[in-house]
Design a protein around this motif. Structure first.
Motif, short mmCIF file in Angstrom:
data_model
loop_
_atom_site.label_atom_id
_atom_site.label_comp_id
_atom_site.label_asym_id
_atom_site.label_seq_id
_atom_site.Cartn_x
_atom_site.Cartn_y
_atom_site.Cartn_z
N ASP A 116 -3.97 -3.49 0.44
CA ASP A 116 -3.74 -4.75 0.78
C ASP A 116 -5.25 -5.37 0.78
OD1 ASP A 116 -0.96 -4.36 1.39
OD2 ASP A 116 -1.26 -3.87 3.30
N LYS B 257 -7.16 -1.76 -9.95
CA LYS B 257 -6.27 -0.56 -10.04
C LYS B 257 -6.95 0.48 -10.92
CE LYS B 257 -1.75 0.59 -12.36
NZ LYS B 257 -1.60 1.72 -11.77
N ARG C 22 -1.08 8.71 -3.17
CA ARG C 22 -0.76 7.65 -3.97
C ARG C 22 -1.36 6.59 -3.10
NH1 ARG C 22 1.99 7.83 -8.43
NH2 ARG C 22 3.34 9.69 -8.86
N ASP D 295 -0.57 2.84 -6.56
CA ASP D 295 0.90 2.70 -6.69
C ASP D 295 1.12 1.00 -6.29
OD1 ASP D 295 1.91 4.87 -7.42
OD2 ASP D 295 2.96 5.50 -5.65
N LYS D 296 0.60 0.36 -5.37
CA LYS D 296 0.79 -0.98 -4.74
C LYS D 296 -0.55 -1.46 -4.38
CE LYS D 296 3.95 -1.04 -1.82
NZ LYS D 296 4.77 -1.35 -0.85
N ILE D 297 -0.54 -2.94 -4.96
CA ILE D 297 -1.71 -3.56 -4.58
C ILE D 297 -0.99 -5.06 -4.09
CG2 ILE D 297 -3.87 -4.98 -5.01
CD1 ILE D 297 -4.12 -2.69 -6.99
N ASN D 298 -1.14 -5.24 -2.87
CA ASN D 298 -0.59 -6.60 -2.17
C ASN D 298 -1.94 -7.38 -2.16
OD1 ASN D 298 1.74 -5.89 -1.86
ND2 ASN D 298 1.40 -4.65 -0.03
N HIS E 194 -2.17 2.84 -1.84
CA HIS E 194 -1.51 1.28 -1.55
C HIS E 194 -2.46 0.50 -0.87
CE1 HIS E 194 2.94 3.03 -0.83
NE2 HIS E 194 2.48 3.34 -2.24
N ILE F 17 -5.90 -7.53 -9.44
CA ILE F 17 -5.06 -6.43 -9.38
C ILE F 17 -5.67 -5.32 -10.55
CG2 ILE F 17 -2.82 -5.64 -9.98
CD1 ILE F 17 -2.13 -7.94 -8.07
N THR G 263 -0.30 7.85 0.77
CA THR G 263 0.84 8.44 0.88
C THR G 263 0.58 10.22 0.93
OG1 THR G 263 1.24 8.50 -1.39
CG2 THR G 263 1.89 6.64 -0.25
#
Length: 113
Positions: A65, A88, A61, A100-103, A63, A84, A57
């Protein structure tokens, strides 16, 4: 987009491909992960390098996948929780940028001998 940090000596820039390779090496060390699944354009999805897509971002940050293949007979919930938390921690330590995000997308199951 590349992640950039300013220091007193200059600017540090980290390419998303570097983060993807590091995150992938961490992921395959996790229990229950057999490998990464390459998603291709035939499926109408974005082509991913080694099953990992990294987005940075504007405020640095991360993200992530993951498209993974898990071992048959393991708890998917336990494997993904482990993946995760490990990714992280290690990616934040490596890059000094927050994740911030882990899919996690389970793309297959493989029986291991």
């Amino acid at each position: 987009m590349k992640g950039s940090m300013s220091t007193e000596l200059g600017i540090i820039t980290i390419s998303p491909e570097v983060i993807a390779k590091y995150a992938g090496s961490v992921a395959v060390e996790c229990f229950g992960i057999v490998g990464m699944a390459a998603v291709n354009m035939k499926d109408g999805l974005v082509s991913l390098t080694h099953g990992i897509h990294v987005e940075l971002t504007e405020d640095n940050r991360i993200h992530l996948d993951f498209h993974v293949i898990v071992a048959y007979g393991v708890s998917i919930s336990a494997v993904t929780d482990n993946l995760i938390s490990n990714v992280k921690y290690k990616v934040e330590e490596f890059s000094n940028m927050p994740v911030d995000k882990i899919n996690v997308y389970i793309e297959g199951v493989r029986v291991i001998d």
